[in-house]
Design a protein around this motif. Structure first.
Motif: not given
Length: 287
Positions: A239-252
């Motif tokens: 969930f941090g900077y460029r994390g596996v999940v956080s990186a996809a949140i804008p596209a969500w």
């Protein structure tokens, strides 16, 4: 409220061809934490994999129920490709899940499978066929943006153990190839914006709850719940900077747009290079 995206026909259709890879996962039997040697990342991805065989059968059934609404021969081929690819994903991930189960996680994997099947049975019972298709379109968006994150992040892929790296690259390529099939069919069948959003939020909530609970259960079994530093590092990678999940949140969030279409994000340029990294038959089947 039915809005067809302006870009629905703008992107050239990709060939959607099923590829049975028969992955052997050599070396996985000796590797517990295959993703960056990190228990949090590894178990999060393990839990997602457990949902795939039954979840993708749900997707196939939801699409198959309405394929007779499509007259375009090319789109019929796309739907057949979608069904075939999802069937192959179920087979390959079942083999992967069996290996994970054999590492001492049999009870947890069975429990997770039981919950997955219970939730999907509830969806089949309580949702209309149109709602099941809407849910499929939304969950396909989630798998597509996670696939995009993997394909855009060579550094992330390099952190996966070679025994499983090809599985996730192959799956990500195919999720990208067919990412608009369920969405386009839903637009043909219903296209209602609020139904699409309602099932999207519901599906997201169930997926988050399921993934968080079972990832924690895997970590507890390993005793990682008593290792705060290890947990903190893993959560930062998620969930941090460029994390596996956080990186996809804008596209969500893009799915919330009334004029959304999956191919508004044209990431086809990523596919050929990644296909070339895979063993046969993936390369030859894509030709």
């Amino acid at each position: 409220m039915k809005l067809l995206s302006r870009s629905r026909r703008a992107v050239q259709r990709l060939p959607i061809r099923p590829r049975r890879m028969n992955f052997r996962f050599k070396g996985l039997e000796n590797t517990r934490y295959w993703f960056d040697n990190d228990p949090v990342l590894t178990h999060f991805m393990n839990v997602l994999s457990v949902t795939f065989p039954d979840g993708e059968r749900f997707f196939v059934d939801a699409v198959r129920a309405f394929r007779d609404r499509v007259d375009d021969p090319q789109r019929q081929k796309d739907i057949s490709g979608f069904i075939g690819q999802e069937a192959m994903h179920s087979l390959e991930h079942q083999a992967f899940n069996d290996l994970v189960s054999g590492k001492g996680y049999e009870a947890l994997v069975e429990k997770a499978l039981g919950v997955t099947r219970h939730l999907l049975a509830g969806g089949r019972k309580h949702l209309s066929a149109e709602e099941q298709l809407a849910a499929t379109a939304g969950l396909e968006h989630i798998t597509a943006i996670l696939a995009d994150t993997i394909l855009r992040r060579g550094d992330m892929v390099e952190k996966m153990d070679p025994s499983v790296r090809d599985l996730w690259v192959w799956h990500s390529i195919e999720e990208t190839e067919h990412k608009a099939v369920a969405f386009d069919l839903y637009q043909d069948v219903d296209g209602g914006y609020w139904r699409r959003q309602r099932t999207f939020f519901t599906g997201t909530a169930y997926l988050i709850g399921f993934s968080a609970y079972f990832t924690w259960q895997f970590l507890k079994q390993d005793g990682v719940n008593r290792q705060p530093l290890t947990l903190a590092k893993g959560l930062w990678k998620m969930f941090g900077y460029r994390g596996v999940v956080s990186a996809a949140i804008p596209a969500w969030f893009q799915y919330l747009r009334p004029d959304f279409h999956p191919w508004q994000d044209d990431n086809t340029h990523l596919l050929d290079a990644w296909r070339a990294t895979l063993p046969e038959p993936a390369v030859s089947a894509a030709a």
